[in-house]
Write a protein that holds these residues in place. Structure first.
Motif, PDB file in Angstrom:
ATOM      1  N   THR A 162       0.687  -1.047  -0.003  1.00 52.36           N
ATOM      2  CA  THR A 162      -0.126  -0.400   0.284  1.00 52.36           C
ATOM      3  C   THR A 162       0.939   1.367  -0.069  1.00 52.36           C
ATOM      4  O   THR A 162       2.115   1.018   0.298  1.00 52.36           O
ATOM      5  CB  THR A 162      -0.919  -0.088   1.336  1.00 52.36           C
ATOM      6  OG1 THR A 162      -1.573   1.048   0.595  1.00 52.36           O
ATOM      7  CG2 THR A 162       0.172  -0.128   2.605  1.00 52.36           C
ATOM      8  N   LYS A 163       0.205   2.275  -0.394  1.00 49.81           N
ATOM      9  CA  LYS A 163       0.810   3.141  -0.137  1.00 49.81           C
ATOM     10  C   LYS A 163       0.342   4.715   0.765  1.00 49.81           C
ATOM     11  O   LYS A 163       1.320   5.370   0.798  1.00 49.81           O
ATOM     12  CB  LYS A 163       0.387   4.147  -2.111  1.00 49.81           C
ATOM     13  CG  LYS A 163       1.091   3.287  -3.330  1.00 49.81           C
ATOM     14  CD  LYS A 163       2.603   3.922  -2.698  1.00 49.81           C
ATOM     15  CE  LYS A 163       3.179   2.604  -4.528  1.00 49.81           C
ATOM     16  NZ  LYS A 163       4.373   1.867  -4.410  1.00 49.81           N
ATOM     17  N   ALA A 164      -0.829   3.896   1.286  1.00 48.18           N
ATOM     18  CA  ALA A 164      -0.915   4.611   2.496  1.00 48.18           C
ATOM     19  C   ALA A 164       0.092   4.483   3.467  1.00 48.18           C
ATOM     20  O   ALA A 164       0.572   4.105   3.976  1.00 48.18           O
ATOM     21  CB  ALA A 164      -2.863   4.187   2.043  1.00 48.18           C
ATOM     22  N   ASP A 165      -0.259   5.909   4.362  1.00 52.46           N
ATOM     23  CA  ASP A 165       0.518   5.714   5.212  1.00 52.46           C
ATOM     24  C   ASP A 165       0.026   5.239   6.797  1.00 52.46           C
ATOM     25  O   ASP A 165      -1.092   5.877   7.143  1.00 52.46           O
ATOM     26  CB  ASP A 165       1.194   7.286   6.014  1.00 52.46           C
ATOM     27  CG  ASP A 165       2.008   7.955   6.667  1.00 52.46           C
ATOM     28  OD1 ASP A 165       2.269   6.419   7.835  1.00 52.46           O
ATOM     29  OD2 ASP A 165       2.335   8.489   7.487  1.00 52.46           O
ATOM     30  N   LEU A 166      -0.021   4.366   7.360  1.00 52.27           N
ATOM     31  CA  LEU A 166      -0.366   3.399   7.849  1.00 52.27           C
ATOM     32  C   LEU A 166       0.166   3.563   9.175  1.00 52.27           C
ATOM     33  O   LEU A 166      -0.235   3.169  10.049  1.00 52.27           O
ATOM     34  CB  LEU A 166      -0.434   2.272   7.954  1.00 52.27           C
ATOM     35  CG  LEU A 166      -1.376   1.043   7.281  1.00 52.27           C
ATOM     36  CD1 LEU A 166      -0.586   0.229   6.741  1.00 52.27           C
ATOM     37  CD2 LEU A 166      -2.187   1.455   6.831  1.00 52.27           C
ATOM     38  N   THR A 167       0.695   5.283   9.145  1.00 48.15           N
ATOM     39  CA  THR A 167       1.356   5.188  10.891  1.00 48.15           C
ATOM     40  C   THR A 167       0.530   5.519  12.183  1.00 48.15           C
ATOM     41  O   THR A 167       0.157   5.167  12.672  1.00 48.15           O
ATOM     42  CB  THR A 167       2.628   6.880  10.860  1.00 48.15           C
ATOM     43  OG1 THR A 167       3.545   6.596   9.858  1.00 48.15           O
ATOM     44  CG2 THR A 167       2.950   7.238  12.355  1.00 48.15           C
ATOM     45  N   ARG A 168      -0.971   6.579  11.251  1.00 49.38           N
ATOM     46  CA  ARG A 168      -1.663   6.750  12.927  1.00 49.38           C
ATOM     47  C   ARG A 168      -2.826   5.571  12.823  1.00 49.38           C
ATOM     48  O   ARG A 168      -3.313   5.509  13.752  1.00 49.38           O
ATOM     49  CB  ARG A 168      -2.979   7.775  11.548  1.00 49.38           C
ATOM     50  CG  ARG A 168      -3.849   7.978  12.725  1.00 49.38           C
ATOM     51  CD  ARG A 168      -4.525   9.812  11.423  1.00 49.38           C
ATOM     52  NE  ARG A 168      -3.777  11.245  11.893  1.00 49.38           N
ATOM     53  CZ  ARG A 168      -3.834  11.730  10.946  1.00 49.38           C
ATOM     54  NH1 ARG A 168      -5.393  12.085  10.490  1.00 49.38           N
ATOM     55  NH2 ARG A 168      -3.636  12.939  10.798  1.00 49.38           N
ATOM     56  N   MET A 169      -3.119   4.589  11.420  1.00 51.07           N
ATOM     57  CA  MET A 169      -3.319   3.410  12.048  1.00 51.07           C
ATOM     58  C   MET A 169      -3.200   2.492  13.413  1.00 51.07           C
ATOM     59  O   MET A 169      -3.418   2.086  14.131  1.00 51.07           O
ATOM     60  CB  MET A 169      -4.131   2.935  10.942  1.00 51.07           C
ATOM     61  CG  MET A 169      -4.618   1.647  11.131  1.00 51.07           C
ATOM     62  SD  MET A 169      -4.937   0.268   9.621  1.00 51.07           S
ATOM     63  CE  MET A 169      -3.641  -0.242   9.659  1.00 51.07           C
ATOM     64  N   GLY A 170      -1.503   2.602  13.437  1.00 47.86           N
ATOM     65  CA  GLY A 170      -0.948   2.181  13.661  1.00 47.86           C
ATOM     66  C   GLY A 170      -0.641   2.881  15.458  1.00 47.86           C
ATOM     67  O   GLY A 170      -0.898   1.467  16.426  1.00 47.86           O
ATOM     68  N   SER A 171      -0.682   3.621  15.765  1.00 50.76           N
ATOM     69  CA  SER A 171      -0.812   4.202  16.371  1.00 50.76           C
ATOM     70  C   SER A 171      -2.798   4.321  17.271  1.00 50.76           C
ATOM     71  O   SER A 171      -2.735   3.763  18.729  1.00 50.76           O
ATOM     72  CB  SER A 171      -0.814   6.051  16.740  1.00 50.76           C
ATOM     73  OG  SER A 171       0.658   6.202  16.383  1.00 50.76           O
ATOM     74  N   PHE A 172      -3.461   4.190  16.652  1.00 48.57           N
ATOM     75  CA  PHE A 172      -5.050   3.480  17.020  1.00 48.57           C
ATOM     76  C   PHE A 172      -4.988   2.256  17.821  1.00 48.57           C
ATOM     77  O   PHE A 172      -5.829   2.062  18.804  1.00 48.57           O
ATOM     78  CB  PHE A 172      -6.061   3.889  15.820  1.00 48.57           C
ATOM     79  CG  PHE A 172      -7.320   3.567  16.335  1.00 48.57           C
ATOM     80  CD1 PHE A 172      -8.440   4.795  17.259  1.00 48.57           C
ATOM     81  CD2 PHE A 172      -7.843   2.526  15.428  1.00 48.57           C
ATOM     82  CE1 PHE A 172      -9.018   4.350  17.341  1.00 48.57           C
ATOM     83  CE2 PHE A 172      -9.087   2.688  15.685  1.00 48.57           C
ATOM     84  CZ  PHE A 172     -10.067   2.989  17.123  1.00 48.57           C
TER      85      PHE A 172
END
Length: 265
Positions: A162-172
């Motif tokens: 994926t090209k989407a940044d999953l950093t925010r999802m990881g924090s959630f």
């Protein structure tokens, strides 16, 4: 007993934020080839760790005298369940100590030591999970494992491509992990079946999300630091990254087993 992935211990993981010297001469083709080789090594470590865990769990469960050292079998209205012995409780919580040691001490240990600790950790996890063979049928354990493998593979592939940044999802998902750990501890006293069900459902979602996030993080870390092939740093890092994916897989498997596993009568 399920434990959170290694990279949740931010103090230990942050020790890896210092680069190992990426050279400007490393071209994109070499970087891509190095990344593929590194990810393959990480997945191989994870798969071999799962194999070790499964072998130890099966060997313990197949020997009644050894199994009795870790748990006692109890027959109830819902079928067979197990009660851990003192050694069983130790086996359940010992992996947490290994995670802490690897997370906070990996920079000070050699590659050989890190690899040895990983193998011991996987063996202890096998001891802690050996009771599943007493509770669930072998067919349901096997089917749940393949369901978990398919789910894990698909989600990890998504995290890699994926090209989407999953950093925010990881924090959630990290916040969700903390929440289910706290809820699990509370439910040890409440023994609420409704809360247990909710924890299991949320837990699957959390660890599936963390699998995608961790895969992307591993890829991003490699692209940033380009760990030199054959070095102690690359060897230790591959074990450390494999541990995170291993724990995601094991947690998904254990939680799914509570839904699709067929209990022995």
């Amino acid at each position: 007993m399920a434990f959170g992935p290694d990279n949740r211990f931010q103090t230990g993981a942050s020790a890896w934020t210092q680069p190992f010297g990426r050279s400007a001469a490393v071209d994109q083709a070499q970087l891509d080839e190095g990344l593929r080789s590194y990810m393959l090594r990480v997945y191989n470590w994870m798969a071999s760790g799962l194999l070790m865990t499964g072998i130890v769990a099966y060997l313990i469960s197949s020997n009644p005298d050894v199994a009795a050292l870790f748990y006692q079998v109890v027959r109830g209205p819902r079928g067979i369940s197990t009660v851990p012995t003192i050694l069983g409780w130790i086996a359940m919580f010992a992996p947490l100590a290994f995670i802490l040691v690897l997370s906070f001490g990996i920079n000070r240990m050699s590659k050989t030591t890190a690899q040895a600790l990983f193998w011991v950790f996987c063996a202890v996890m096998g001891a802690s999970m050996s009771n599943i063979f007493a509770i669930y049928t072998g067919a349901s354990i096997a089917s749940t494992f393949f369901i978990t493998a398919a789910m894990f593979g698909a989600v990890s592939l998504y995290g890699y491509t994926t090209k989407a940044d999953l950093t925010r999802m990881g924090s959630f998902m990290m916040m969700g992990l903390i929440g289910i750990i706290i809820a699990g501890l509370v439910n040890m006293f409440l023994q609420s079946s409704a809360l247990h069900f909710a924890i299991s459902v949320i837990g699957v979602v959390v660890f599936v999300g963390l699998t995608a996030y961790d895969t992307q993080r591993i890829k991003a870390d490699y692209l940033e630091y380009a760990y030199a092939e054959g070095t102690d740093e690359a060897g230790k890092r591959s074990v450390f990254d494999a541990l995170g994916l291993y724990l995601n897989f094991v947690n998904i498997f254990q939680l799914l087993l509570q839904f699709v596993g067929v209990r022995r009568e």
